[in-house]
Design an enzyme around this catalytic site. Sequence first.
Site, PDB file in Angstrom:
ATOM      1  N   HIS A 108       1.276   3.869   2.018  1.00 16.09           N
ATOM      2  CA  HIS A 108       1.767   4.578   3.195  1.00 16.09           C
ATOM      3  C   HIS A 108       3.293   4.600   3.126  1.00 16.09           C
ATOM      4  CE1 HIS A 108      -2.090   4.149   5.836  1.00 16.09           C
ATOM      5  NE2 HIS A 108      -2.094   5.244   5.107  1.00 16.09           N
ATOM      6  N   HIS A 126       5.997  -5.494  12.096  1.00 16.38           N
ATOM      7  CA  HIS A 126       5.361  -4.183  12.051  1.00 16.38           C
ATOM      8  C   HIS A 126       5.018  -3.692  13.458  1.00 16.38           C
ATOM      9  CE1 HIS A 126       2.587  -0.972  10.627  1.00 16.38           C
ATOM     10  NE2 HIS A 126       3.392  -0.997   9.559  1.00 16.38           N
ATOM     11  N   ASP A 186       5.871   4.266   5.035  1.00 18.91           N
ATOM     12  CA  ASP A 186       6.784   3.289   5.620  1.00 18.91           C
ATOM     13  C   ASP A 186       6.816   1.983   4.830  1.00 18.91           C
ATOM     14  OD1 ASP A 186       4.131   3.028   6.543  1.00 18.91           O
ATOM     15  OD2 ASP A 186       4.746   1.813   8.248  1.00 18.91           O
ATOM     16  N   HIS A 224       0.854  -1.190   0.000  1.00 20.55           N
ATOM     17  CA  HIS A 224       0.000   0.000   0.000  1.00 20.55           C
ATOM     18  C   HIS A 224       0.888   1.238   0.000  1.00 20.55           C
ATOM     19  CE1 HIS A 224       0.921  -0.665   4.243  1.00 20.55           C
ATOM     20  NE2 HIS A 224       0.411   0.517   4.571  1.00 20.55           N
TER      21      HIS A 224
END
Length: 304
Positions: free
Chosen positions: A64, A271, A66, A62
């Site tokens: 984002h 994560h 990071d 995705h």
Amino acid sequence: MSTYLTILGFNSAIPTVNTSPTAQLLEMEERCFLIDCGEGTQVQLRKAKARFSKINHIFISHLHGDHCFGLPGLIASFRLLGRDVPLHVYGPKGIKKMLDTIFTITETHRGFEVIYHELDKDYSEKIYEDNRVEVYTIPLDHRIYCNGYLFKEKPKDRHLNMKEISKYKEIETCDYHHIKAGKDFVLSDGYVLKNEILTEDPVPPVSYAFCSDTRYLETVIPIIKNVTVLYHESTFLHDLKEMADYTGHTTALEAAIIAQKAEVGKLILGHFSNRYADLSVFTDEARTVFPNSFLPKALESVKI
């Protein structure tokens, strides 16, 4: 050929002195797949002594930061290293616009073709296949559109039992391909040599599932059923489940429940929120449900 996973980074959001955002290198059947590309990924690749030229397919879960802010720099470095073969980038719709905008504003000239495979489906689909490997999306539930990825080795040919084959002069080298594919061999007198006599079972194919940022989501279970290794995000411990739900994440306990219900071989957690100094609390929680749960070790190459 063996399959190896090197976790380059596994922390959430902000890089720290000792940890990096999400990025993984999967070496399967002599293919090198890069999964996510957080900030600093190319430095981690150098530390892992990875060959940049072997990375031809990059999978982004995705958009984002990071999980993708390292991608423009990596692609720019590919050019400086003299790359001249196409690079395939798989990711959410919008990834092409993002990268093209960066390259245009910074006047970064690639010198090689970047082929984008933009994803927008809400169901699992096959997005890559060759004669040895298949890759499928795993739709997830995050704050923005997000996919995990399932990598599967195709079944291998059977191994020739040369001790048995050498007994029959009628079997020639040109027959080996069909025998390895599982076919019986018929002698000139009509006698059928069963394949199970002429061959041995191949090494079972392995599979790897990468489940990035997501809320607890049981619809992934049939997609990842019986995978050899599952990587599943576990940003928080279960006492912060409300925060996990609000931010679009999973707890260690929930990741373990997914692993248990999917009957996977091994669970790797990742994560982690930077609020946790001692990461052993994640395996402590997960192992109450799924004992074969482990923490990742940065730059360690793990055989799957």
